[in-house]
Every structure is written in structure tokens, then in C-alpha cells.
Design a protein around this motif. Structure first.
Motif, PDB file in Angstrom:
ATOM      1  N   LYS A 124       0.830  -1.390  -0.288  1.00  0.00           N
ATOM      2  CA  LYS A 124       0.059  -0.312   0.057  1.00  0.00           C
ATOM      3  C   LYS A 124       0.655   1.073  -0.213  1.00  0.00           C
ATOM      4  N   VAL A 125       2.212   1.437   0.702  1.00  0.00           N
ATOM      5  CA  VAL A 125       3.224   2.632   0.448  1.00  0.00           C
ATOM      6  C   VAL A 125       3.261   2.384  -0.598  1.00  0.00           C
ATOM      7  N   LEU A 126       3.893   1.216  -0.945  1.00  0.00           N
ATOM      8  CA  LEU A 126       4.104   1.106  -2.451  1.00  0.00           C
ATOM      9  C   LEU A 126       3.115   1.734  -3.899  1.00  0.00           C
ATOM     10  N   GLU A 127       2.382   2.086  -3.869  1.00  0.00           N
ATOM     11  CA  GLU A 127       0.898   2.138  -4.153  1.00  0.00           C
ATOM     12  C   GLU A 127       1.418   3.544  -3.744  1.00  0.00           C
ATOM     13  N   GLN A 128       0.620   4.868  -2.940  1.00  0.00           N
ATOM     14  CA  GLN A 128       0.899   5.702  -2.464  1.00  0.00           C
ATOM     15  C   GLN A 128       2.281   6.716  -2.619  1.00  0.00           C
ATOM     16  N   ILE A 129       3.554   6.102  -2.938  1.00  0.00           N
ATOM     17  CA  ILE A 129       4.718   6.509  -3.593  1.00  0.00           C
ATOM     18  C   ILE A 129       4.492   6.662  -4.956  1.00  0.00           C
ATOM     19  N   ALA A 130       3.816   5.035  -5.591  1.00  0.00           N
ATOM     20  CA  ALA A 130       3.196   5.648  -7.270  1.00  0.00           C
ATOM     21  C   ALA A 130       2.668   6.114  -7.538  1.00  0.00           C
ATOM     22  N   LEU A 131       1.589   6.778  -6.512  1.00  0.00           N
ATOM     23  CA  LEU A 131       0.809   8.030  -7.705  1.00  0.00           C
ATOM     24  C   LEU A 131       1.246   9.615  -7.019  1.00  0.00           C
ATOM     25  N   ALA A 132       2.169   9.597  -5.586  1.00  0.00           N
ATOM     26  CA  ALA A 132       2.625  10.743  -5.551  1.00  0.00           C
ATOM     27  C   ALA A 132       3.576  10.927  -6.884  1.00  0.00           C
ATOM     28  N   ARG A 133       4.611  10.251  -6.974  1.00  0.00           N
ATOM     29  CA  ARG A 133       5.640  10.236  -8.247  1.00  0.00           C
ATOM     30  C   ARG A 133       4.575  10.646  -9.466  1.00  0.00           C
ATOM     31  N   THR A 134       3.667  10.337 -10.068  1.00  0.00           N
ATOM     32  CA  THR A 134       2.880   9.874 -10.808  1.00  0.00           C
ATOM     33  C   THR A 134       2.180  11.900 -11.351  1.00  0.00           C
ATOM     34  N   LEU A 135       2.127  11.717  -9.717  1.00  0.00           N
ATOM     35  CA  LEU A 135       1.834  13.957  -9.338  1.00  0.00           C
ATOM     36  C   LEU A 135       2.756  14.879  -9.857  1.00  0.00           C
ATOM     37  N   THR A 136       3.726  14.282  -8.596  1.00  0.00           N
ATOM     38  CA  THR A 136       4.625  14.891  -8.830  1.00  0.00           C
ATOM     39  C   THR A 136       5.303  15.265 -10.590  1.00  0.00           C
ATOM     40  N   GLN A 137       5.539  14.298 -11.555  1.00  0.00           N
ATOM     41  CA  GLN A 137       6.003  14.652 -12.878  1.00  0.00           C
ATOM     42  C   GLN A 137       4.622  14.929 -13.744  1.00  0.00           C
ATOM     43  N   ASN A 138       4.046  15.448 -13.317  1.00  0.00           N
ATOM     44  CA  ASN A 138       2.354  16.192 -13.741  1.00  0.00           C
ATOM     45  C   ASN A 138       2.471  17.831 -13.296  1.00  0.00           C
ATOM     46  N   ASN A 139       3.490  17.461 -12.251  1.00  0.00           N
ATOM     47  CA  ASN A 139       3.836  18.912 -11.945  1.00  0.00           C
ATOM     48  C   ASN A 139       2.610  19.542 -10.418  1.00  0.00           C
ATOM     49  N   GLU A 140       2.188  18.938  -9.497  1.00  0.00           N
ATOM     50  CA  GLU A 140       1.254  18.897  -8.624  1.00  0.00           C
ATOM     51  C   GLU A 140       1.936  18.486  -7.589  1.00  0.00           C
ATOM     52  N   LEU A 141       2.756  19.153  -7.041  1.00  0.00           N
ATOM     53  CA  LEU A 141       2.997  18.894  -5.739  1.00  0.00           C
ATOM     54  C   LEU A 141       1.998  18.956  -4.138  1.00  0.00           C
ATOM     55  N   ALA A 142       1.211  19.770  -4.670  1.00  0.00           N
ATOM     56  CA  ALA A 142       0.545  19.843  -3.361  1.00  0.00           C
ATOM     57  C   ALA A 142      -0.594  18.719  -3.752  1.00  0.00           C
ATOM     58  N   GLN A 143      -0.537  18.018  -4.279  1.00  0.00           N
ATOM     59  CA  GLN A 143      -1.576  17.216  -4.416  1.00  0.00           C
ATOM     60  C   GLN A 143      -0.774  15.470  -3.816  1.00  0.00           C
ATOM     61  N   ALA A 144       0.577  15.897  -4.252  1.00  0.00           N
ATOM     62  CA  ALA A 144       1.763  14.685  -4.087  1.00  0.00           C
ATOM     63  C   ALA A 144       1.901  14.280  -2.577  1.00  0.00           C
ATOM     64  N   SER A 145       2.390  15.971  -2.297  1.00  0.00           N
ATOM     65  CA  SER A 145       1.957  15.364  -0.562  1.00  0.00           C
ATOM     66  C   SER A 145       1.058  15.063   0.438  1.00  0.00           C
ATOM     67  N   VAL A 146      -0.138  15.900  -0.439  1.00  0.00           N
ATOM     68  CA  VAL A 146      -1.436  14.956   0.045  1.00  0.00           C
ATOM     69  C   VAL A 146      -1.471  13.131  -0.311  1.00  0.00           C
ATOM     70  N   ALA A 147      -0.893  13.015  -1.024  1.00  0.00           N
ATOM     71  CA  ALA A 147      -0.627  11.300  -1.049  1.00  0.00           C
ATOM     72  C   ALA A 147       0.522  11.122  -0.237  1.00  0.00           C
ATOM     73  N   LEU A 148       1.164  11.894  -0.059  1.00  0.00           N
ATOM     74  CA  LEU A 148       2.035  11.048   0.680  1.00  0.00           C
ATOM     75  C   LEU A 148       1.387  11.082   2.125  1.00  0.00           C
ATOM     76  N   LYS A 149       0.542  12.350   2.713  1.00  0.00           N
ATOM     77  CA  LYS A 149       0.727  12.140   3.827  1.00  0.00           C
ATOM     78  C   LYS A 149       0.221  10.439   4.416  1.00  0.00           C
ATOM     79  N   SER A 150      -0.909   9.919   3.036  1.00  0.00           N
ATOM     80  CA  SER A 150      -1.705   8.892   4.119  1.00  0.00           C
ATOM     81  C   SER A 150      -0.522   7.990   4.142  1.00  0.00           C
ATOM     82  N   ILE A 151       0.760   8.342   4.102  1.00  0.00           N
ATOM     83  CA  ILE A 151       1.533   6.823   4.038  1.00  0.00           C
ATOM     84  C   ILE A 151       1.587   6.894   5.721  1.00  0.00           C
TER      85      ILE A 151
END
Length: 133
Positions: free
Chosen positions: A83-110
Motif C-alpha cells: 500500500k505504501v508503494l502504491e501511494q509512492i507511485a501515485l505521488a510520483r505521477t502527481l509530481t511528474q505532472n507538477n502537482e506537488l500539493a496533491q503529491a504531498s496529500v498522497a504522501l500524508k496517507s503513508i
């Protein structure tokens, strides 16, 4: 005499397995501390490059943790790390799309996952090692 010898052997084998288990938990503990550090770096990242670098390190550490033999409910531990790896993958996708705020939200679920699964990583106590559950 045999009883004393067999009792001594039993205690010696128990202590030897306790040392092996302690060494394994120390390794997992070190990896988990590094994971916490990488997680904090990712959450605090101010740009895409910093975030991606921290995510790469975090992913590598989670993969290392997955190699551990877990004492308690190993399937649950592996599921939590997946599940942690899934959230990392989501955060990576969001980061690559330059959506850092949403990536941080995804990371906080970790962090929620860490709290949920952390108790499974507690090393066994001395009495558990000598006498079982």
C-alpha cells in the motif's frame, strides 16, 4: 544431569535465536528510520526534482523492508508495504505532472499506513522468544 543439560541447551538455542531475531529487527528498524527521513524530505520538497529524488529513495527503502522476515502476521506486513508503494507511485505521477500539493496529500496517507501497520513490526519480547505466544 540430562535434565540440566537439555534445559541449558534449550536456553542457549533460545538466546541464539533471540540474537538472530534481534539482528533482523535492528536492520528493519534502521531501514524504517531511513524511510521516515526520506518521507519527511519528500513532504518538505519544494520542487519537482527534490520530490522525485526523495520518492526514489523512499521506494528503494520500502523494497528493502519487504525483504525482511516479519515475525507477526507477515502477510499483513507485506500488504501494508505494498500500500505504501502504491501511494509512492501515485505521488510520483502527481509530481511528474507538477502537482506537488496533491503529491504531498498522497504522501500524508503513508503516515496513516505507518500508524496502522507499525505494531506488526514490534520485535518479540524475551518471554515470547523463550516460550512462544
Amino acid at each position: 544431569m540430562r535434565l540440566v543439560l537439555s534445559l541449558f541447551l534449550g536456553v542457549f538455542i533460545g538466546l541464539a535465536s533471540m540474537q538472530t531475531t534481534a539482528q533482523q529487527s535492528v536492520d528493519l528498524e534502521a531501514v524504517m528510520k531511513k524511510m521516515g527521513h526520506s518521507f519527511k524530505q519528500a513532504v518538505k520538497a519544494e520542487d519537482q526534482g527534490q520530490m522525485l529524488m526523495a520518492l526514489d529513495e523512499l521506494e528503494t527503502l520500502v523494497e528493502q523492508a519487504k525483504q525482511t522476515r516479519f515475525n507477526k502476521e507477515p502477510e499483513k506486513s507485506q500488504l501494508g508495504l505494498d500500500k505504501v508503494l502504491e501511494q509512492i507511485a501515485l505521488a510520483r505521477t502527481l509530481t511528474q505532472n507538477n502537482e506537488l500539493a496533491q503529491a504531498s496529500v498522497a504522501l500524508k496517507s503513508i503516515d496513516s499506513l505507518r500508524k496502522e501497520y507499525h505494531e506488526l513490526h514490534e520485535p518479540p519480547g524475551l518471554w515470547q522468544l523463550l516460550f512462544g505466544q
